[in-house]
Motif scaffolding. Structure first.
Motif, PDB file in Angstrom:
ATOM      1  N   ARG A  63     -12.184  37.543 -19.052  1.00  0.00           N
ATOM      2  CA  ARG A  63     -11.851  38.543 -17.791  1.00  0.00           C
ATOM      3  C   ARG A  63     -11.700  40.038 -18.011  1.00  0.00           C
ATOM      4  O   ARG A  63     -11.873  41.035 -17.208  1.00  0.00           O
ATOM      5  N   ASN A  89     -12.094  35.433  -7.928  1.00  0.00           N
ATOM      6  CA  ASN A  89     -12.996  34.317  -8.208  1.00  0.00           C
ATOM      7  C   ASN A  89     -14.396  34.587  -7.338  1.00  0.00           C
ATOM      8  O   ASN A  89     -15.096  33.888  -7.209  1.00  0.00           O
ATOM      9  N   ASP A  90     -14.612  35.859  -7.164  1.00  0.00           N
ATOM     10  CA  ASP A  90     -15.990  36.324  -6.356  1.00  0.00           C
ATOM     11  C   ASP A  90     -16.947  36.083  -7.291  1.00  0.00           C
ATOM     12  O   ASP A  90     -16.873  35.966  -8.359  1.00  0.00           O
ATOM     13  N   GLU A  91     -18.218  36.335  -6.783  1.00  0.00           N
ATOM     14  CA  GLU A  91     -19.392  36.178  -7.584  1.00  0.00           C
ATOM     15  C   GLU A  91     -19.463  37.226  -8.894  1.00  0.00           C
ATOM     16  O   GLU A  91     -19.936  36.976  -9.936  1.00  0.00           O
ATOM     17  N   ALA A  93     -16.921  38.576 -10.258  1.00  0.00           N
ATOM     18  CA  ALA A  93     -15.808  38.051 -11.515  1.00  0.00           C
ATOM     19  C   ALA A  93     -16.657  36.831 -12.066  1.00  0.00           C
ATOM     20  O   ALA A  93     -16.379  36.618 -13.430  1.00  0.00           O
ATOM     21  N   ARG A  94     -17.086  35.874 -11.390  1.00  0.00           N
ATOM     22  CA  ARG A  94     -17.724  34.906 -12.233  1.00  0.00           C
ATOM     23  C   ARG A  94     -18.782  35.386 -13.065  1.00  0.00           C
ATOM     24  O   ARG A  94     -18.998  34.781 -14.118  1.00  0.00           O
ATOM     25  N   ARG A  95     -19.613  36.054 -12.787  1.00  0.00           N
ATOM     26  CA  ARG A  95     -20.565  36.595 -13.558  1.00  0.00           C
ATOM     27  C   ARG A  95     -20.157  37.261 -15.005  1.00  0.00           C
ATOM     28  O   ARG A  95     -20.703  37.033 -15.994  1.00  0.00           O
ATOM     29  N   ILE A  97     -17.156  36.531 -16.393  1.00  0.00           N
ATOM     30  CA  ILE A  97     -16.560  35.593 -17.149  1.00  0.00           C
ATOM     31  C   ILE A  97     -17.580  34.736 -17.963  1.00  0.00           C
ATOM     32  O   ILE A  97     -17.566  34.366 -19.051  1.00  0.00           O
ATOM     33  N   ALA A  98     -18.774  34.647 -17.218  1.00  0.00           N
ATOM     34  CA  ALA A  98     -19.801  33.831 -17.741  1.00  0.00           C
ATOM     35  C   ALA A  98     -20.353  34.399 -18.847  1.00  0.00           C
ATOM     36  O   ALA A  98     -20.649  33.983 -19.946  1.00  0.00           O
ATOM     37  N   SER A 101     -17.928  34.846 -22.148  1.00  0.00           N
ATOM     38  CA  SER A 101     -17.168  33.449 -22.580  1.00  0.00           C
ATOM     39  C   SER A 101     -18.169  33.051 -23.676  1.00  0.00           C
ATOM     40  O   SER A 101     -19.571  32.878 -23.324  1.00  0.00           O
ATOM     41  N   GLU A 159      -9.131  39.880  -5.354  1.00  0.00           N
ATOM     42  CA  GLU A 159     -10.296  40.342  -5.939  1.00  0.00           C
ATOM     43  C   GLU A 159     -10.211  41.973  -6.202  1.00  0.00           C
ATOM     44  O   GLU A 159     -10.267  42.734  -5.308  1.00  0.00           O
TER      45      GLU A 159
END
Length: 242
Positions: A63, A89-91, A93-95, A97-98, A101, A159
């Motif tokens: 993050r 955990n919006d889009e 943020a997920r992008r 993290i992905a 990672s 967010e």
């Protein structure tokens, strides 16, 4: 010397020892360090090690993003750094993290966590006052709940980007470096359409106000006669994309 002699780049693992020393030097005589680490003069290595642990943990957090400012004449030695974390955990943020990672990073994070735990058991930080740390942590938890952690605050600002640390060497201040580091996260906040939060020192409040941050409230624990500094927040401009 002007800010044209400075470059901003992403933080790397070899930067950490320099950053830890920079943080230790910068914060050595602040009211907070005087309160939390009254024995830092006797155990300066312990004081510096604490910053290294924090910086390293953030580096391996998917993050988090980190940047250093370096002189073009000596690009291996950071003269300033900043670390930011993307919460929620919006889009977007997920992008992030992905993208950040990996199995390698996960293994590094596990190994680092275990190593820090063992090191703290075998070599506890002798620079700190345990009672002062406990008092500070309680006040920090209360401030976090008040400004960020309640159900209402999570709904409004869950967010967000949050500035964890912004440090500029004393020899390089007043040259716009802190502003340039903060622009890295403000651009991302604008792109994501989310606020940016931080905890400002008395000196830092002036910079953050000039960048458009508003003061949400003072710290519940004031030290050393400080009357400024506190929890601040920046809002993205509506209808504008960076």
């Amino acid at each position: 010397m002007t800010t044209d002699t400075i470059q901003i780049r992403r933080m790397t693992l070899p930067d950490i020892p320099y950053m830890a020393q920079l943080a230790s030097t910068t914060y050595f005589n602040t009211p907070l360090s005087q309160f939390l680490s009254p024995y830092r003069h006797t155990y300066p290595e312990d004081f510096t090690r604490y910053f290294g642990h924090r910086i390293r943990a953030r580096l391996f957090n998917p993050r988090c993003i980190g940047f250093v400012a370096v002189s073009v004449s000596n690009p291996a030695i950071p003269v300033a750094y900043a670390q930011f974390i993307r919460l929620g955990n919006d889009e977007a943020a997920r992008r992030l993290i992905a993208a950040q990672s990996s199995i390698w990073k996960t293994l590094c994070r596990w190994c680092m966590t275990a190593w820090v735990w063992v090191e703290n058991v075998l070599r506890p930080d002798r620079s700190v006052d345990a009672d002062a740390v406990g008092r500070f942590e309680k006040s920090a938890e209360a401030d976090d709940l008040r400004f960020w952690g309640s159900d209402e605050m999570k709904r409004l600002y869950g967010e967000r980007w949050h500035a964890q640390s912004v440090v500029v060497s004393a020899d390089w201040r007043r040259r716009g470096i802190g502003r340039r580091l903060m622009e890295e996260v403000l651009r991302r906040g604008q792109e994501d359409g989310v606020v940016v939060g931080l905890e400002a020192s008395e000196d830092g409040e002036k910079l953050y106000r000039s960048l458009g941050f508003e003061l949400r409230g003072r710290f519940s624990l004031l030290l050393g006669g400080e009357t400024e500094g506190g929890i601040m927040m920046w809002r993205p401009k509506e209808g504008l994309k960076c």
